[in-house]
Design a protein around this motif. Structure first.
Motif, mmCIF file in Angstrom:
data_model
loop_
_atom_site.group_PDB
_atom_site.id
_atom_site.type_symbol
_atom_site.label_atom_id
_atom_site.label_comp_id
_atom_site.label_asym_id
_atom_site.label_seq_id
_atom_site.Cartn_x
_atom_site.Cartn_y
_atom_site.Cartn_z
ATOM 1 N N ARG A 45 1.099 -1.165 -0.139
ATOM 2 C CA ARG A 45 0.001 0.119 -0.083
ATOM 3 C C ARG A 45 0.778 1.364 0.115
ATOM 4 O O ARG A 45 0.444 2.317 -0.557
ATOM 5 N N ALA A 46 1.819 1.055 0.857
ATOM 6 C CA ALA A 46 2.756 2.470 0.925
ATOM 7 C C ALA A 46 3.596 2.661 -0.417
ATOM 8 O O ALA A 46 3.824 3.665 -0.937
ATOM 9 N N TYR A 47 3.902 1.688 -1.381
ATOM 10 C CA TYR A 47 4.890 1.724 -2.534
ATOM 11 C C TYR A 47 3.909 0.817 -3.613
ATOM 12 O O TYR A 47 4.386 -0.283 -3.980
ATOM 13 N N PRO A 48 2.687 1.407 -4.264
ATOM 14 C CA PRO A 48 2.150 0.798 -5.287
ATOM 15 C C PRO A 48 2.848 0.613 -6.254
ATOM 16 O O PRO A 48 3.566 1.096 -6.803
ATOM 17 N N GLY A 49 2.610 -0.914 -6.843
ATOM 18 C CA GLY A 49 3.297 -1.049 -8.379
ATOM 19 C C GLY A 49 4.734 -1.774 -7.862
ATOM 20 O O GLY A 49 5.322 -2.258 -8.962
ATOM 21 N N THR A 50 5.262 -1.851 -6.611
ATOM 22 C CA THR A 50 6.630 -2.555 -6.628
ATOM 23 C C THR A 50 6.212 -3.874 -6.078
ATOM 24 O O THR A 50 5.230 -4.518 -5.679
ATOM 25 N N SER A 51 7.182 -4.746 -6.528
ATOM 26 C CA SER A 51 7.399 -6.093 -5.935
ATOM 27 C C SER A 51 8.860 -6.252 -5.178
ATOM 28 O O SER A 51 9.735 -5.836 -5.784
ATOM 29 N N ARG A 52 8.639 -7.051 -4.323
ATOM 30 C CA ARG A 52 9.980 -7.393 -3.267
ATOM 31 C C ARG A 52 10.006 -8.668 -2.890
ATOM 32 O O ARG A 52 9.153 -9.227 -2.608
ATOM 33 N N GLU A 53 11.093 -9.266 -2.644
ATOM 34 C CA GLU A 53 11.361 -10.603 -1.727
ATOM 35 C C GLU A 53 11.804 -10.009 -0.392
ATOM 36 O O GLU A 53 12.021 -9.347 -0.143
ATOM 37 N N MET A 54 11.030 -11.106 0.495
ATOM 38 C CA MET A 54 11.204 -10.998 1.669
ATOM 39 C C MET A 54 11.606 -12.497 2.417
ATOM 40 O O MET A 54 11.343 -13.554 1.839
ATOM 41 N N SER A 55 12.687 -12.468 3.358
ATOM 42 C CA SER A 55 12.867 -13.623 4.240
ATOM 43 C C SER A 55 12.642 -13.569 5.529
ATOM 44 O O SER A 55 12.920 -12.236 6.053
ATOM 45 N N VAL A 56 12.417 -14.679 6.272
ATOM 46 C CA VAL A 56 12.478 -14.521 7.823
ATOM 47 C C VAL A 56 13.306 -15.658 8.359
ATOM 48 O O VAL A 56 12.801 -17.075 7.807
ATOM 49 N N HIS A 57 14.321 -15.374 9.045
ATOM 50 C CA HIS A 57 14.962 -16.234 9.930
ATOM 51 C C HIS A 57 14.763 -16.485 11.018
ATOM 52 O O HIS A 57 14.998 -15.525 11.898
ATOM 53 N N VAL A 58 14.528 -17.704 11.586
ATOM 54 C CA VAL A 58 14.294 -18.172 12.839
ATOM 55 C C VAL A 58 15.297 -18.912 13.286
ATOM 56 O O VAL A 58 15.556 -20.116 12.926
#
Length: 267
Positions: A45-58
């Motif tokens: 919602r903050a950056y419409p039209g963008t796409s990004r990878e995310m990772s979570v390390h536990v």
């Protein structure tokens, strides 16, 4: 009890200096690896039209309760075990040794890097609070206490991290800025912010290389800008540590310091 530092001669030629990584930055056979979950965020919602990878390390030894969380900008670079930062390896080793509490590492790639990272407003902070961390909580229980939440970044990711904690001290209480590109933010407002605005409850680790960009120039001098931010913070009584190395604008020195920066933040 004091700490004695082994003697190491200063390099006279500063044009090409590299630092060796320490034991926390190397995978150890006696340390169980944490679990990494990856996904794509393409509905911002903050950056419409963008796409990004995310990772979570536990971490492997994570308890059931809410955990501290560290959000790394330029996440893929920090997560890469063959690059300078090696943050997941560092987290696993630090947690295994009890040097920091079990903490969740969040690795967020930019959608539009300069537009997101080099802005002086609170948009990126809101993006992390409202869009990223709720997704993280679906994977691992994370604390909502600012003192348990840190941001970390290199170059533009460093000033993005600083900007975010400055605007949202209610959400983040710790920050690591490595070779932060403060001059790229329009007007370089940070020292004036620090002078003019109320002191926040923040713990701040800054690193910069003596041969960072523009180090001997009157304008766009990244070394000088980091020193100016550090000096302003010190004058206002912030809990800050500023480390100046001999390298240039690369992740080597910051990556070598990352384990100690995290230990210092959670001391």
């Amino acid at each position: 009890m004091g700490h004695r530092v082994p003697f190491s001669s200063l390099p006279i030629d500063q044009s090409e200096v590299a630092y060796d990584h320490g034991p926390y930055s190397v995978p150890r056979p006696d340390v169980a690896r944490g679990r990494t979950t990856q996904w794509k965020l393409s509905d911002s919602r903050a950056y419409p039209g963008t796409s990004r990878e995310m990772s979570v390390h536990v971490p492997a030894s994570a308890p059931a309760g809410p955990l501290p969380v560290i959000v790394f900008q330029d996440g893929a670079d920090f997560l890469d075990p063959g690059d300078e930062m090696r943050a997941a390896v560092v987290l696993d080793n630090l947690v295994a040794d009890g040097a920091i509490p079990p903490a969740v590492g969040v690795f967020v790639d930019p959608g539009n890097r300069n537009a997101e990272y080099d802005a002086a407003d609170a948009t990126y902070a809101g993006f992390l609070v409202d869009e990223v961390l709720p997704r993280v909580s679906e994977v691992a229980p994370i604390s909502d206490r600012p003192q348990d939440r840190a941001l970390c970044g290199f170059s533009s990711g460093g000033n993005a991290s600083f900007t975010a904690v400055w605007h949202r001290p209610d959400a983040f209480g710790k920050v690591i800025g490595l070779s932060s590109s403060f001059p790229q933010v329009h007007g370089t407002p940070f020292p004036q912010w620090i002078v003019d605005e109320p002191v926040r409850d923040l713990r701040i680790f800054l690193q910069v290389g003596h041969r960072d960009l523009g180090w001997d120039e009157p304008n766009d001098n990244w070394l000088a800008a980091n020193l100016e931010v550090g000096a302003a913070l010190l004058r206002r009584g912030y809990d800050v540590r500023l480390v100046v190395g001999d390298g240039g604008h690369d992740g080597n020195h910051g990556g070598v310091l990352l384990p100690d920066a995290l230990r210092w933040l959670w001391r």
